[in-house]
Design an enzyme around this catalytic site. Structure first.
Site, PDB file in Angstrom:
ATOM      1  N   LYS A   1      33.471 -23.534-100.637  1.00  0.00           N
ATOM      2  CA  LYS A   1      33.277 -22.715 -99.341  1.00  0.00           C
ATOM      3  C   LYS A   1      34.213 -23.172 -98.308  1.00  0.00           C
ATOM      4  CE  LYS A   1      29.270 -22.632 -96.006  1.00  0.00           C
ATOM      5  NZ  LYS A   1      27.871 -22.939 -95.994  1.00  0.00           N
TER       6      LYS A   1
ATOM      7  N   GLU B   1      22.973 -20.985-102.806  1.00  0.00           N
ATOM      8  CA  GLU B   1      23.776 -21.951-102.442  1.00  0.00           C
ATOM      9  C   GLU B   1      23.248 -23.348-102.726  1.00  0.00           C
ATOM     10  OE1 GLU B   1      24.422 -21.966 -98.040  1.00  0.00           O
ATOM     11  OE2 GLU B   1      26.382 -23.237 -98.276  1.00  0.00           O
TER      12      GLU B   1
ATOM     13  N   CYS C   1      27.692 -18.079 -97.975  1.00  0.00           N
ATOM     14  CA  CYS C   1      26.852 -18.148 -96.799  1.00  0.00           C
ATOM     15  C   CYS C   1      27.629 -17.875 -95.660  1.00  0.00           C
ATOM     16  CB  CYS C   1      26.155 -19.565 -96.916  1.00  0.00           C
ATOM     17  SG  CYS C   1      24.528 -19.390 -95.876  1.00  0.00           S
TER      18      CYS C   1
HETATM   19  N1  LIG Z   1      24.284 -22.636 -95.356  1.00  0.00           N
HETATM   20  C1  LIG Z   1      24.990 -21.596 -94.382  1.00  0.00           C
HETATM   21  O1  LIG Z   1      26.164 -21.569 -94.505  1.00  0.00           O
HETATM   22  C2  LIG Z   1      24.101 -21.094 -93.176  1.00  0.00           C
HETATM   23  C3  LIG Z   1      24.704 -20.020 -92.323  1.00  0.00           C
HETATM   24  C4  LIG Z   1      23.756 -19.479 -91.329  1.00  0.00           C
HETATM   25  O2  LIG Z   1      22.912 -19.658 -91.239  1.00  0.00           O
HETATM   26  C5  LIG Z   1      24.439 -18.633 -90.397  1.00  0.00           C
HETATM   27  O3  LIG Z   1      23.840 -18.185 -89.301  1.00  0.00           O
HETATM   28  O4  LIG Z   1      25.838 -18.601 -90.104  1.00  0.00           O
END
Ligand SMILES: NC(=O)CCC(=O)C(=O)O
Length: 283
Positions: A119, A50, A153
């Site tokens: 996203k 990402e 993510c």
């Molecule tokens: N970059 C992200 O979206 C991190 C997501 C994350 O760390 C989580 O715990 O959920």
């Protein structure tokens, strides 16, 4: 469980990322990608982490995000064409007018763009909602006979997303990430859950390294539709490889008919909601 039929060899580029240095990151990732395509077997598909261009340099993001995603797309497309490899380009910070998106671009082996996904769920713990604009469409990618759903993510904390994609034909979920300590257990558990509950592959590429006091743990993973770990990275830079087979998804779905046994008429969220694109531009 054995795999049969056509398989795709996947390589996850588990890289460190320098905060706020898009050109340096491009050069570094390019080196790792060159190394990955020399692998045996040669990968059919590369997946990047990402926000690989900028990292979470959110206070400078208006200045350093890629305008229109043009540089990112040109670079990924020409690598795909040059090496005859499909690429899901993790995600990059992309500027459209004055809005910044966290956007994934995907390419086939000829370098043709086959999808773009921004996203959907912005991660407040890393201030994304203060600087970024969320995407508004679910996206599937056609990867030579394997339909994949796009997510980035934090998106994996929303099981509705993977389920919607699976209901619409996805057999694999792709997850580029910058997921840090101390939430390794969340990462591994959520990825396995998405694979098992949707009887789909989960292919997740997380970055490593530290930036501004946050430590990213890697542990990029390929999980099969039975929940078995096909490959898992450690906590330093590496190329994580494994094979995926659409036929195994069919076999697992045949063995436990989860999709046939659903009772959607009883669930609170009965409406499917948004349509699923075949790869829209960020909007
Ligand atoms: N970059 C992200 O979206 C991190 C997501 C994350 O760390 C989580 O715990 O959920």
């Amino acid at each position: 469980m054995t795999q049969r039929g056509k398989t795709l060899a996947v390589a996850l580029i588990q890289a460190d990322i320098e905060i706020g240095r898009p050109q340096a990151n491009k050069a570094h990732l390019g080196d790792l990608m060159e190394k990955a395509v020399q692998g045996d077997p040669k990968p059919d598909l590369l997946v990047l982490p990402e926000m690989w261009n900028t990292g979470y340099a959110l206070e400078q993001i208006q200045e350093i995000a890629d305008p229109g995603g043009e540089d990112t797309r040109e670079w990924l497309s020409s690598f795909a064409r040059r090496h005859g490899v499909m690429i899901v380009g993790g995600s990059a910070a992309v500027k459209i007018e004055d809005r910044i998106y966290n956007t994934m671009y995907a390419f086939d082996r000829t370098g043709r763009q086959i999808g773009a996904y921004s996203k959907l769920h912005l991660f407040r713990l890393m201030d994304e909602e203060k600087h970024l604009t969320a995407g508004s469409a679910l996206v599937k990618l056609e990867l030579e006979g394997l339909t994949a759903g796009a997510s980035i993510c934090y998106d994996i904390r929303f099981p509705e997303l993977a389920r919607s994609l699976a209901l619409d034909g996805a057999k694999m979920l792709i997850v580029p990430a910058e997921w840090p300590h101390p939430r390794l257990r969340h990462w591994r558990t959520l990825l396995a859950a998405r694979a098992i509950e949707n009887q789909m592959y989960v292919v997740a590429c997380n970055r490593v390294g530290s930036s501004r006091g946050t430590d990213f743990f890697g542990h990029s993973m390929i999980i099969d539709p039975w929940g078995e770990i096909v490959a898992e990275g450690g906590e330093t830079e590496e190329i994580v490889t494994g094979c995926v087979s659409p036929e195994l998804v069919d076999e697992v779905r045949g063995r436990i008919p989860v999709f046939a046994d659903r009772r959607p008429e009883l669930y609170a969220d009965r409406k499917r909601g948004a349509d699923i694109d075949q790869g829209s531009q960020p909007q």
